[in-house]
Enzyme design. Structure first.
Site, short mmCIF file in Angstrom:
data_model
loop_
_atom_site.label_atom_id
_atom_site.label_comp_id
_atom_site.label_asym_id
_atom_site.label_seq_id
_atom_site.Cartn_x
_atom_site.Cartn_y
_atom_site.Cartn_z
N TRP A 106 0.81 -1.22 0.00
CA TRP A 106 0.00 0.00 0.00
C TRP A 106 0.83 1.27 0.00
O TRP A 106 0.52 2.24 -0.69
CB TRP A 106 -1.02 -0.02 1.13
N ASP A 180 -1.02 6.33 6.89
CA ASP A 180 -2.11 5.46 6.45
C ASP A 180 -2.33 4.42 7.55
O ASP A 180 -1.50 3.54 7.76
CB ASP A 180 -1.71 4.79 5.13
N LYS A 204 -12.04 -1.93 7.40
CA LYS A 204 -11.29 -2.97 8.10
C LYS A 204 -11.64 -2.99 9.57
O LYS A 204 -12.22 -3.93 10.07
CB LYS A 204 -9.79 -2.78 7.89
N1 PMP Z 1 -4.02 1.38 2.56
C1 PMP Z 1 -4.09 0.18 3.19
C2 PMP Z 1 -3.17 -0.11 4.32
C3 PMP Z 1 -5.03 -0.76 2.75
O1 PMP Z 1 -5.11 -1.94 3.37
C4 PMP Z 1 -5.90 -0.44 1.68
C5 PMP Z 1 -6.97 -1.38 1.19
N2 PMP Z 1 -6.84 -2.68 1.43
C6 PMP Z 1 -5.76 0.79 1.06
C7 PMP Z 1 -4.81 1.69 1.53
C8 PMP Z 1 -6.64 1.19 -0.09
O2 PMP Z 1 -7.88 1.44 0.43
P1 PMP Z 1 -9.17 1.78 -0.44
O3 PMP Z 1 -9.53 0.52 -1.16
O4 PMP Z 1 -10.16 2.20 0.58
O5 PMP Z 1 -8.80 2.88 -1.36
#
Ligand code: PMP
Length: 369
Positions: A106, A180, A204
């Site tokens: 991510w 994040d 989550k």
């Molecule tokens: N950051 C992290 C740590 C994630 O786990 C995720 C999604 N699994 C995201 C960003 C992206 O999130 P979104 O699908 O809500 O854009």
């Protein structure tokens, strides 16, 4: 189909498990919220009922994370992914550089996106892939950051690689920290004042997908340029109390119920203890399997939320996922590029769910080990 008499435990990485009592409340209020005759889903976002839900959700989140009064809270749309660019649009105006720490899937995506709408240099402050093939996190003391950068961005818990920073960076000598926290927010105590911006997709540890929490230090709001359209400007959302455009009303409502649930559990301090127990139990089951189950992550960087593990072969991994699913242990398959298994054990996963999983792991090893 899994027989309905089997107790189900949902190990999905997200959208993920929600407390049973939250879903039961949502069910009971589905057609008639609080005597209004309407579902939250069909109600105006400007109705008194929804405005109260939004207000209460914000207050409860403030209490849960002990958010200081000089921080604003937003429930945005666009997921955590939209924040990869929004933080740049709002915070980097007039700066030449931002620092970015890559520790897994991510933060790698964030790094690749952050420079797209701006001329700012996205400086790679540390790369956990190059250094450790994503089995460890670069220590904060080794980040190559400049106090003159607009901010440093990092991901505290990498959902795909199962990595987590245990030592939280202290702001001395660092530019504002943008974090994040999508897959660990509210799982352990943090000091919000150490951060410039915290963001997290709800799906989550908070609620359904569709709402993204942004917590931002007030003084940073002044950095945004007039040229940034209002929809991407944090201040325009704050000025209109989260109603610049239609917010994700139902996900916010469910998130609010989850905040209430968490407060009733004793808050973040209480859930942190349970989360540690759950993670210890699962990692012990892996480590004490005599090598049948493996987890590649260095012990001090192992995620307490997303536990990845492998059996000796991809075929056995597949069998594991299938057979576990038949016993009500759902969605244990690893991320598409990672294979193996991933057990996400967010706040709403009870200790019994982890015990059911470790029992199954032992049984599976007896049969195939
Ligand atoms: N950051 C992290 C740590 C994630 O786990 C995720 C999604 N699994 C995201 C960003 C992206 O999130 P979104 O699908 O809500 O854009």
């Amino acid at each position: 189909m899994i027989p309905s008499t089997v107790q189900h435990y949902n190990f999905s990485a997200g959208p993920a498990i929600l407390p049973h009592s939250v879903l039961a409340t949502a069910q009971s209020e589905m057609f008639d919220y609080n005597g209004s005759g309407c579902s939250i889903m069909t109600m105006s976002h400007r109705s008194d009922a929804f405005m109260q839900i939004l207000y209460q959700a914000e207050q409860d989140l403030r209490q849960l994370l002990n958010i200081p009064s000089n921080y604003k809270i937003l429930f945005m749309q666009g997921g955590a992914s939209a924040q990869f660019n929004m933080v740049v649009m709002n915070l980097a105006n007039g700066f030449k550089r931002i620092d970015s720490v890559v520790t897994g899937n991510w933060s790698r995506i964030a790094h690749s996106q952050m420079g797209k709408l701006s001329d700012v240099e996205v400086h790679l402050a540390a790369h956990g892939g190059d250094l450790y093939n994503y089995t460890d996190v670069p220590p904060v003391s080794e980040w190559d950051v400049s106090a003159d950068s607009a901010f440093v961005h990092y991901c505290i818990n990498e959902t795909v690689h199962g990595l987590q920073y245990r030592d939280i960076p202290k702001p001395d000598g660092l530019p504002p920290i943008v974090c994040d926290m999508s897959s660990e927010i509210l799982s352990r105590q943090i000091n919000v004042a150490d951060y410039g911006v915290i963001y997290a997709g709800a799906q989550k540890n908070i609620g359904p997908s569709g709402a993204t929490i942004v917590i931002i230090r007030e003084d940073l709001l002044e950095r945004c340029s007039e040229r940034v359209p209002d929809i991407w400007n944090y201040q325009s959302h704050i000025t209109r109390q989260g109603m610049y455009n239609t917010p994700a009303t139902y996900p916010i409502y469910i998130s609010g119920l989850v905040f209430r649930w968490l407060l009733a559990q004793g808050g973040v301090a209480a859930i942190e203890g349970i989360n540690r127990l759950k993670a210890d139990k699962l990692y012990s089951a892996i480590d004490q399997s005599g090598g049948f189950y493996t987890n590649p992550v260095k012990a001090h960087a192992r995620s307490q939320m997303n536990v990845i593990f492998y059996t000796p072969s991809a075929q056995l991994d597949q069998q594991f996922v299938l057979q576990a699913n038949a016993q009500g242990l759902c969605m244990l398959n690893g991320y598409k590029t990672m294979g193996g298994m991933r057990a996400s054990i967010y706040n709403a996963m009870p200790l019994q769910g982890v015990e059911a999983l470790t029992d199954f792991m032992q049984d599976f090893q007896r049969r195939y080990g």
